[in-house]
Design a protein around this motif. Sequence first.
Motif, PDB file in Angstrom:
ATOM      1  N   HIS A 175      -8.779  62.401  -9.762  1.00 32.98           N
ATOM      2  CA  HIS A 175      -9.362  61.944  -8.501  1.00 32.98           C
ATOM      3  C   HIS A 175      -8.384  61.121  -7.676  1.00 32.98           C
ATOM      4  CE1 HIS A 175      -9.874  58.514 -11.212  1.00 32.98           C
ATOM      5  NE2 HIS A 175      -9.942  57.758 -10.131  1.00 32.98           N
ATOM      6  N   LYS A 176      -7.310  60.663  -8.291  1.00 32.14           N
ATOM      7  CA  LYS A 176      -6.326  59.855  -7.580  1.00 32.14           C
ATOM      8  C   LYS A 176      -5.317  60.686  -6.789  1.00 32.14           C
ATOM      9  CE  LYS A 176      -6.481  56.028 -10.906  1.00 32.14           C
ATOM     10  NZ  LYS A 176      -5.676  55.164 -11.809  1.00 32.14           N
ATOM     11  N   PHE A 177      -5.240  62.000  -7.108  1.00 34.53           N
ATOM     12  CA  PHE A 177      -4.232  62.796  -6.408  1.00 34.53           C
ATOM     13  C   PHE A 177      -4.745  64.107  -5.830  1.00 34.53           C
ATOM     14  CE2 PHE A 177      -3.882  64.271 -10.827  1.00 34.53           C
ATOM     15  CZ  PHE A 177      -3.748  65.645 -10.702  1.00 34.53           C
ATOM     16  N   THR A 178      -6.014  64.482  -6.092  1.00 34.81           N
ATOM     17  CA  THR A 178      -6.540  65.734  -5.537  1.00 34.81           C
ATOM     18  C   THR A 178      -8.060  65.696  -5.534  1.00 34.81           C
ATOM     19  OG1 THR A 178      -6.387  68.156  -5.687  1.00 34.81           O
ATOM     20  CG2 THR A 178      -6.633  66.951  -7.752  1.00 34.81           C
ATOM     21  N   PRO A 179      -8.715  66.406  -4.602  1.00 42.96           N
ATOM     22  CA  PRO A 179     -10.190  66.495  -4.627  1.00 42.96           C
ATOM     23  C   PRO A 179     -10.644  67.261  -5.871  1.00 42.96           C
ATOM     24  CG  PRO A 179      -9.301  67.127  -2.488  1.00 42.96           C
ATOM     25  CD  PRO A 179      -8.147  67.071  -3.430  1.00 42.96           C
ATOM     26  N   PHE A 180     -11.048  66.554  -6.889  1.00 42.97           N
ATOM     27  CA  PHE A 180     -11.309  67.157  -8.194  1.00 42.97           C
ATOM     28  C   PHE A 180     -12.430  68.195  -8.156  1.00 42.97           C
ATOM     29  CE2 PHE A 180     -13.254  67.044 -12.515  1.00 42.97           C
ATOM     30  CZ  PHE A 180     -12.168  67.527 -13.214  1.00 42.97           C
ATOM     31  N   GLU A 181     -13.363  68.057  -7.214  1.00 41.61           N
ATOM     32  CA  GLU A 181     -14.501  68.979  -7.149  1.00 41.61           C
ATOM     33  C   GLU A 181     -14.048  70.424  -6.984  1.00 41.61           C
ATOM     34  OE1 GLU A 181     -14.118  66.262  -5.352  1.00 41.61           O
ATOM     35  OE2 GLU A 181     -15.592  64.955  -6.331  1.00 41.61           O
ATOM     36  N   GLU A 182     -12.872  70.632  -6.412  1.00 37.68           N
ATOM     37  CA  GLU A 182     -12.379  71.983  -6.169  1.00 37.68           C
ATOM     38  C   GLU A 182     -12.095  72.741  -7.462  1.00 37.68           C
ATOM     39  OE1 GLU A 182      -9.009  71.833  -3.642  1.00 37.68           O
ATOM     40  OE2 GLU A 182     -10.029  70.747  -2.031  1.00 37.68           O
ATOM     41  N   TYR A 183     -12.032  72.044  -8.589  1.00 36.26           N
ATOM     42  CA  TYR A 183     -11.643  72.680  -9.846  1.00 36.26           C
ATOM     43  C   TYR A 183     -12.822  72.931 -10.777  1.00 36.26           C
ATOM     44  CZ  TYR A 183      -7.188  71.180  -8.041  1.00 36.26           C
ATOM     45  OH  TYR A 183      -6.105  70.983  -7.217  1.00 36.26           O
TER      46      TYR A 183
ATOM     47  N   ILE B  12      11.282  65.162  -2.830  1.00 35.19           N
ATOM     48  CA  ILE B  12      11.974  65.660  -1.642  1.00 35.19           C
ATOM     49  C   ILE B  12      11.868  64.650  -0.499  1.00 35.19           C
ATOM     50  CG2 ILE B  12      11.936  67.382   0.205  1.00 35.19           C
ATOM     51  CD1 ILE B  12      11.181  69.468  -1.844  1.00 35.19           C
ATOM     52  N   TYR B  13      10.649  64.169  -0.267  1.00 36.41           N
ATOM     53  CA  TYR B  13      10.400  63.295   0.892  1.00 36.41           C
ATOM     54  C   TYR B  13      11.117  61.965   0.737  1.00 36.41           C
ATOM     55  CZ  TYR B  13       7.705  62.762   5.166  1.00 36.41           C
ATOM     56  OH  TYR B  13       7.335  62.669   6.483  1.00 36.41           O
ATOM     57  N   GLY B  14      11.077  61.414  -0.468  1.00 38.36           N
ATOM     58  CA  GLY B  14      11.865  60.234  -0.786  1.00 38.36           C
ATOM     59  C   GLY B  14      11.521  58.982  -0.013  1.00 38.36           C
ATOM     60  N   GLN B  15      10.233  58.824   0.384  1.00 40.51           N
ATOM     61  CA  GLN B  15       9.832  57.631   1.120  1.00 40.51           C
ATOM     62  C   GLN B  15       8.633  56.972   0.456  1.00 40.51           C
ATOM     63  OE1 GLN B  15       9.300  57.955   5.352  1.00 40.51           O
ATOM     64  NE2 GLN B  15      10.989  59.416   5.582  1.00 40.51           N
ATOM     65  N   LYS B  16       8.702  55.659   0.318  1.00 44.45           N
ATOM     66  CA  LYS B  16       7.581  54.920  -0.229  1.00 44.45           C
ATOM     67  C   LYS B  16       6.427  54.921   0.771  1.00 44.45           C
ATOM     68  CE  LYS B  16      10.458  51.895  -3.062  1.00 44.45           C
ATOM     69  NZ  LYS B  16      10.888  50.506  -3.353  1.00 44.45           N
ATOM     70  N   GLY B  17       5.210  54.882   0.253  1.00 46.79           N
ATOM     71  CA  GLY B  17       4.034  54.887   1.113  1.00 46.79           C
ATOM     72  C   GLY B  17       3.369  56.244   1.216  1.00 46.79           C
ATOM     73  N   LEU B  18       4.053  57.294   0.767  1.00 45.85           N
ATOM     74  CA  LEU B  18       3.480  58.636   0.790  1.00 45.85           C
ATOM     75  C   LEU B  18       2.409  58.754  -0.287  1.00 45.85           C
ATOM     76  CD1 LEU B  18       3.967  61.442   2.205  1.00 45.85           C
ATOM     77  CD2 LEU B  18       5.301  62.035   0.192  1.00 45.85           C
ATOM     78  N   SER B  19       1.202  59.164   0.105  1.00 47.24           N
ATOM     79  CA  SER B  19       0.072  59.261  -0.818  1.00 47.24           C
ATOM     80  C   SER B  19      -0.116  60.689  -1.309  1.00 47.24           C
ATOM     81  CB  SER B  19      -1.217  58.791  -0.124  1.00 47.24           C
ATOM     82  OG  SER B  19      -2.369  59.164  -0.861  1.00 47.24           O
ATOM     83  N   PHE B  20      -0.169  60.859  -2.635  1.00 46.62           N
ATOM     84  CA  PHE B  20      -0.444  62.181  -3.199  1.00 46.62           C
ATOM     85  C   PHE B  20      -1.783  62.712  -2.709  1.00 46.62           C
ATOM     86  CE2 PHE B  20       2.288  62.558  -7.292  1.00 46.62           C
ATOM     87  CZ  PHE B  20       3.383  62.052  -6.629  1.00 46.62           C
ATOM     88  N   LEU B  21      -2.778  61.832  -2.617  1.00 47.80           N
ATOM     89  CA  LEU B  21      -4.131  62.260  -2.275  1.00 47.80           C
ATOM     90  C   LEU B  21      -4.301  62.517  -0.782  1.00 47.80           C
ATOM     91  CD1 LEU B  21      -7.063  62.757  -3.188  1.00 47.80           C
ATOM     92  CD2 LEU B  21      -7.488  60.310  -2.879  1.00 47.80           C
ATOM     93  N   HIS B  22      -3.750  61.655   0.045  1.00 51.09           N
ATOM     94  CA  HIS B  22      -4.048  61.706   1.474  1.00 51.09           C
ATOM     95  C   HIS B  22      -2.992  62.423   2.314  1.00 51.09           C
ATOM     96  CE1 HIS B  22      -7.438  59.105   0.771  1.00 51.09           C
ATOM     97  NE2 HIS B  22      -6.661  58.188   0.205  1.00 51.09           N
TER      98      HIS B  22
END
Length: 221
Positions: free
Chosen positions: A121-129, A155-165
């Motif tokens: 739930h921290k990195f993807t909408p789990f309901e889809e699975y 690749i992006y290499g920047q802090k603040g990037l959210s896996f979920l959002h």
Amino acid sequence: MPLYKTITVDQDTSLAIWKVEESEELLWENVELTTHCQQRFDGMKSQLHRRAFLSIRHLLALYDYTDADLVYDENGKPHLRDGNYISITHSHNFTGIIVSTSEQVGIDIEMQRDKILRIAHKFTPFEEYRTLANTGAIVRKLTIVWGAKESLYKIYGQKGLSFLHHINVKDFLFDEGKTTAEIDYKGQRSSYKINFLEFEDFTCVYALKGQPEIIHKEQLV
């Protein structure tokens, strides 16, 4: 020499995976570390981490690089001094690198484990699975999604990037071995090609960057 697998992605890009089976003593053969990397190595208490670290230097040698050709930026992202692109990964007894002369790249190897269900739930909408046939299939798919997002983060290499959002991976079938993904972050949309393979209860995912597209801020959610 336990070089486990090599893959030619295209004429500019390839990757190599190492299965770490040798002793630390054997892995030191033909390896010379910079002062910075020697200090990092000396701080590693886990013998597996130390062996993995050395095995990556052998993978570099496959591309005619040495430890001195590798530099890290302020965010910890590795770069090659000659301007080529590189990404590095390790998980338990597997390590891997991907190198490209033309594209930004990312790679991640993960062990397939049930514990990923607790953090999904921290990195993807789990309901889809929920429609998948069994827990094993869910774990496999979540591991691929996590690996894809980890590769894109590298690749992006920047802090603040959210896996979920901020990172979105298009749905896929296991047999396809590939999908696409996008990052929407701070008014910019970046597109990526994702490939994955599974072996010995591990998953390897690698990503190549496409052309970014500037979008209006009001389109971001």
